[in-house]
Design an enzyme around this catalytic site. Structure first.
Site, PDB file in Angstrom:
ATOM      1  N   SER A 116       0.966  -1.230   0.020  1.00  0.00           N
ATOM      2  CA  SER A 116       0.197   0.028   0.160  1.00  0.00           C
ATOM      3  C   SER A 116       1.002   1.294  -0.158  1.00  0.00           C
ATOM      4  CB  SER A 116      -0.712  -0.150   1.280  1.00  0.00           C
ATOM      5  OG  SER A 116      -1.786  -1.094   1.124  1.00  0.00           O
TER       6      SER A 116
HETATM    7  N1  SAH Z   1      -0.772  -5.158   4.148  1.00  0.00           N
HETATM    8  C1  SAH Z   1       0.006  -5.397   2.793  1.00  0.00           C
HETATM    9  C2  SAH Z   1      -0.811  -4.686   1.775  1.00  0.00           C
HETATM   10  C3  SAH Z   1      -1.606  -6.109   1.179  1.00  0.00           C
HETATM   11  S1  SAH Z   1      -2.547  -5.920  -0.133  1.00  0.00           S
HETATM   12  C4  SAH Z   1       1.370  -4.542   3.008  1.00  0.00           C
HETATM   13  O1  SAH Z   1       1.642  -4.055   3.957  1.00  0.00           O
HETATM   14  O2  SAH Z   1       2.193  -4.668   2.004  1.00  0.00           O
HETATM   15  C5  SAH Z   1      -4.136  -6.976   0.316  1.00  0.00           C
HETATM   16  C6  SAH Z   1      -3.601  -8.475   0.504  1.00  0.00           C
HETATM   17  O3  SAH Z   1      -4.566  -9.232   0.958  1.00  0.00           O
HETATM   18  C7  SAH Z   1      -3.075  -9.078  -1.130  1.00  0.00           C
HETATM   19  O4  SAH Z   1      -1.764  -9.462  -0.729  1.00  0.00           O
HETATM   20  C8  SAH Z   1      -4.203 -10.166  -1.165  1.00  0.00           C
HETATM   21  O5  SAH Z   1      -3.342 -11.362  -1.764  1.00  0.00           O
HETATM   22  C9  SAH Z   1      -4.549 -10.412   0.418  1.00  0.00           C
HETATM   23  N2  SAH Z   1      -5.906 -11.043   0.387  1.00  0.00           N
HETATM   24  C10 SAH Z   1      -7.025 -10.939  -0.180  1.00  0.00           C
HETATM   25  N3  SAH Z   1      -7.824 -11.833   0.329  1.00  0.00           N
HETATM   26  C11 SAH Z   1      -7.310 -12.537   1.246  1.00  0.00           C
HETATM   27  C12 SAH Z   1      -7.909 -13.533   2.151  1.00  0.00           C
HETATM   28  N4  SAH Z   1      -9.289 -13.768   2.121  1.00  0.00           N
HETATM   29  N5  SAH Z   1      -7.094 -13.797   3.097  1.00  0.00           N
HETATM   30  C13 SAH Z   1      -5.553 -13.501   3.198  1.00  0.00           C
HETATM   31  N6  SAH Z   1      -5.179 -12.387   2.295  1.00  0.00           N
HETATM   32  C14 SAH Z   1      -6.018 -12.043   1.285  1.00  0.00           C
END
Ligand code: SAH
Length: 220
Positions: free
Chosen positions: A65
């Site tokens: 993000s």
């Molecule tokens: N917090 C992260 C940004 C994450 S982007 C950082 O600091 O880099 C959102 C993430 O959520 C993605 O990697 C996506 O694969 C994951 N995601 C989506 N649905 C999910 C689920 N049901 N369980 C776990 N992760 C999930």
């Protein structure tokens, strides 16, 4: 890897001047975690631009993000040393590392459903020295009951409504932040506070997050 200290300090200074960073704890964490260690090599020169960046497997469904979103989530949560934290969506691992700087590594659990992404995160966290964070490969839409209850829950993927299991795994007096709204559109960042069966909601701002998948995510 080049130590990008100057760039990191400039970004933090910018986020302070624009009123986005207000908490000394968040400021200290953002000065401590080397964001360049959580972005793909090709994007390293942009590690301190206030933008999201693509991460493995590079399908568009995963990003690290934009830097300003971390204070947006973490300051209202009032993360404190010793708080049990659950993060849904490990992504790059950067958010987990920031949380760990404040609450302590051993108190952070983060869950990611995409294999290539969780491998990327694990490698980043290990190289940056965050070896005590619990990184789980699995569907986080149902939370992670093994270590419940959590004082703070951070949901970094959007959904129309908060999945009930996450609310159940939140401790009394706990807080949860998640992006609520339609898939691939702008969403409301909302904080939920759980007090004696009463739920209080606060609107924190407009955001755009990738969709929450899995059992309690968007219906197909
Ligand atoms: N917090 C992260 C940004 C994450 S982007 C950082 O600091 O880099 C959102 C993430 O959520 C993605 O990697 C996506 O694969 C994951 N995601 C989506 N649905 C999910 C689920 N049901 N369980 C776990 N992760 C999930």
């Amino acid at each position: 890897m080049r130590e990008m200290k100057k760039e990191r300090e400039q970004l933090v200074e910018h986020l302070k001047n624009t009123g986005i960073i207000t908490s000394p704890a968040v400021e200290k964490a953002m000065l401590s975690v080397r964001r360049e260690m959580f972005v793909p090599e090709d994007h390293r020169q942009n590690a301190y631009a206030d933008e999201p960046l693509p991460i493995p497997p590079f399908t568009g469904d995963q990003t690290i993000s934009a830097p300003h979103t971390y204070p947006l989530f973490y300051q209202p949560l009032e993360l404190m040393k010793g708080d049990g934290v659950l993060e849904i969506g490990t992504g790059s691992g950067y958010g987990a590392a920031l949380a760990a700087e404040i609450v302590g590594q051993e108190n952070v659990v983060t869950i990611e459903n995409t294999k290539e992404t969780v491998e990327f995160a694990k490698q980043n966290l290990e190289q940056a020295g965050y070896t005590e964070i619990t990184v789980v490969h699995g569907d986080g839409s149902g939370g992670y009951p093994k270590k419940m209850p959590y004082k703070k829950i951070i949901v970094t993927a959007s959904h129309e409504e908060i999945p009930p299991p996450l609310l159940n795994q939140l401790a009394g007096g706990g807080k949860l932040v998640f992006p609520r709204g339609p898939r691939w559109q702008s969403q409301d960042l909302v904080m939920i506070e759980k007090n004696r069966k009463k739920i209080k909601e606060t609107f924190l701002g407009g955001v755009a997050y990738v969709p929450l998948k899995g059992e309690h995510g968007y219906k197909k």
